[in-house]
Motif scaffolding. Structure first.
Motif, PDB file in Angstrom:
ATOM      1  N   ALA A   1      -9.302  60.489  61.936  1.00  0.00           N
ATOM      2  CA  ALA A   1      -9.794  61.625  62.728  1.00  0.00           C
ATOM      3  C   ALA A   1     -10.011  61.146  64.156  1.00  0.00           C
ATOM      4  O   ALA A   1      -9.606  60.036  64.515  1.00  0.00           O
ATOM      5  CB  ALA A   1     -11.065  62.197  62.121  1.00  0.00           C
TER       6      ALA A   1
ATOM      7  N   LYS B   1      -8.591  54.722  65.389  1.00  0.00           N
ATOM      8  CA  LYS B   1      -8.843  56.145  65.171  1.00  0.00           C
ATOM      9  C   LYS B   1      -7.551  56.924  65.400  1.00  0.00           C
ATOM     10  O   LYS B   1      -6.588  56.422  65.979  1.00  0.00           O
ATOM     11  CB  LYS B   1      -9.936  56.657  66.102  1.00  0.00           C
ATOM     12  CG  LYS B   1      -9.596  56.572  67.581  1.00  0.00           C
ATOM     13  CD  LYS B   1     -10.708  57.149  68.424  1.00  0.00           C
ATOM     14  CE  LYS B   1     -10.352  57.101  69.915  1.00  0.00           C
ATOM     15  NZ  LYS B   1     -11.398  57.732  70.750  1.00  0.00           N
TER      16      LYS B   1
ATOM     17  N   ASN C   1      -4.749  63.798  66.879  1.00  0.00           N
ATOM     18  CA  ASN C   1      -5.584  64.992  67.003  1.00  0.00           C
ATOM     19  C   ASN C   1      -5.417  65.667  68.356  1.00  0.00           C
ATOM     20  O   ASN C   1      -5.621  66.881  68.493  1.00  0.00           O
ATOM     21  CB  ASN C   1      -7.053  64.627  66.793  1.00  0.00           C
ATOM     22  CG  ASN C   1      -7.942  65.840  66.641  1.00  0.00           C
ATOM     23  OD1 ASN C   1      -7.633  66.740  65.865  1.00  0.00           O
ATOM     24  ND2 ASN C   1      -9.025  65.871  67.385  1.00  0.00           N
TER      25      ASN C   1
ATOM     26  N   SER D   1      -7.047  69.404  65.146  1.00  0.00           N
ATOM     27  CA  SER D   1      -6.241  69.448  63.928  1.00  0.00           C
ATOM     28  C   SER D   1      -6.908  70.270  62.823  1.00  0.00           C
ATOM     29  O   SER D   1      -8.099  70.120  62.545  1.00  0.00           O
ATOM     30  CB  SER D   1      -6.002  68.036  63.400  1.00  0.00           C
ATOM     31  OG  SER D   1      -5.243  67.282  64.324  1.00  0.00           O
TER      32      SER D   1
ATOM     33  N   LEU E   1      -3.477  68.288  59.815  1.00  0.00           N
ATOM     34  CA  LEU E   1      -4.304  67.157  59.385  1.00  0.00           C
ATOM     35  C   LEU E   1      -3.464  65.988  58.887  1.00  0.00           C
ATOM     36  O   LEU E   1      -3.854  64.829  59.036  1.00  0.00           O
ATOM     37  CB  LEU E   1      -5.267  67.611  58.286  1.00  0.00           C
ATOM     38  CG  LEU E   1      -6.305  68.658  58.702  1.00  0.00           C
ATOM     39  CD1 LEU E   1      -7.053  69.174  57.475  1.00  0.00           C
ATOM     40  CD2 LEU E   1      -7.286  68.072  59.711  1.00  0.00           C
TER      41      LEU E   1
ATOM     42  N   MET F   1      -2.751  63.153  61.329  1.00  0.00           N
ATOM     43  CA  MET F   1      -3.783  62.137  61.516  1.00  0.00           C
ATOM     44  C   MET F   1      -3.795  61.146  60.349  1.00  0.00           C
ATOM     45  O   MET F   1      -3.973  59.939  60.554  1.00  0.00           O
ATOM     46  CB  MET F   1      -5.152  62.800  61.666  1.00  0.00           C
ATOM     47  CG  MET F   1      -5.303  63.625  62.927  1.00  0.00           C
ATOM     48  SD  MET F   1      -7.029  64.035  63.286  1.00  0.00           S
ATOM     49  CE  MET F   1      -7.428  65.072  61.873  1.00  0.00           C
TER      50      MET F   1
END
Length: 271
Positions: free
Chosen positions: A20, A40, A45, A233, A238, A241
């Motif tokens: 995320a 990350k 995102n 997202s 999603l 990611m």
């Protein structure tokens, strides 16, 4: 939270790959102190946020929010102002506040269009801005010249409330202010005053507070497009990611350096 106790329970841990945008609520400085790698998926995102911003910009060029309201009100008697001065997406200035990851993605997405893109960011030099294909200007000049302004600054002590009444007053009549960053960067009392007066329009995916309290006038103004923090997202976005996080694990397994590392110092700048 991966603090000292959690790290003691996982002595072989090498990589923390967060699928995320921010790791602030999940890792402690102890992770870096013990030599752990943290990554990350903010890069992934950022893609839908930039796309959402582009959509806002193009709709603002057509004055879509107000035209929708006029059509709904007048119904079959409505006539669009096809010769409306200043409207359309075949020119004019778009201002980007902040050459952040998302700000840069937005600038890239704007390249196929006919806009003059202005950038305000005190960390960017004129030569770098030229390489990005944009014109570097002060914040005041950006606000005064831009038909559409989009905010992409990070949350820092110096950026909280950075857009205040004096900046909003510089916007042209009929200009649109877009915020897909964080609501805390904007003085919402000042923004509300301008929007209630109807002088400008806004596309707001974030607010302060979030959500706004019941009865706030921003919910019902025809010149405001208000969405519930959905630019990032969601749904089928999603997986992008997750793929990035898995890719970082694969790089660790092959002895390669991570592509999206997070430094200890970056923690303080994260939302």
């Amino acid at each position: 939270m991966l603090d000292a106790g959690a790290l003691d329970a996982a002595p072989a841990l090498q990589l923390i790959a967060h699928a995320a945008g921010t790791v602030k609520a999940h890792v402690s400085p102890e992770c870096w102190d013990r030599g752990k790698t943290v990554t990350k998926a903010a890069a992934a995102n950022g893609v839908p946020v930039a796309e959402y911003t582009l959509a806002f910009i193009l709709l603002a060029g057509k004055n879509a929010a107000m035209e929708q309201y006029k059509l709904r009100t007048a119904q079959s008697s409505h006539r669009a102002g096809l010769l409306a001065a200043g409207l359309g997406n075949a020119g004019g200035a778009v201002g980007i506040i902040g050459a952040s990851r998302i700000g840069r993605l937005v600038m890239e997405l704007l390249k196929p269009f006919s806009f003059d893109v202005l950038l305000s960011d005190p960390t960017v030099a004129a030569a770098e801005a030229s390489g990005l294909g944009v014109e570097l200007v002060s914040l005041n000049e950006l606000m005064a010249r831009s038909r559409v302004v989009s905010l992409h600054a990070p949350i820092l002590p110096s950026t909280i409330g950075m857009i205040g009444a004096s900046h909003l007053a510089l916007l042209q009549d009929g200009a649109t202010f877009i915020n897909t960053a964080r609501g805390i960067l904007v003085d919402h009392d000042a923004l509300r005053t301008e929007l209630v007066a109807g002088r400008i329009s806004a596309g707001l995916d974030v607010t302060e507070p979030e959500p706004l309290p019941d009865g706030d006038p921003l919910y019902n103004l025809p010149n405001v497009t208000l969405t519930p923090h959905i630019a990032g997202s969601m749904g089928n976005e999603l997986a992008r990611m997750g793929d990035l996080a898995v890719g970082e694990v694969a790089r660790l397994a092959t002895g390669s350096a991570p592509l999206h590392p997070v430094s200890k110092d970056a923690l303080s700048d994260m939302a």
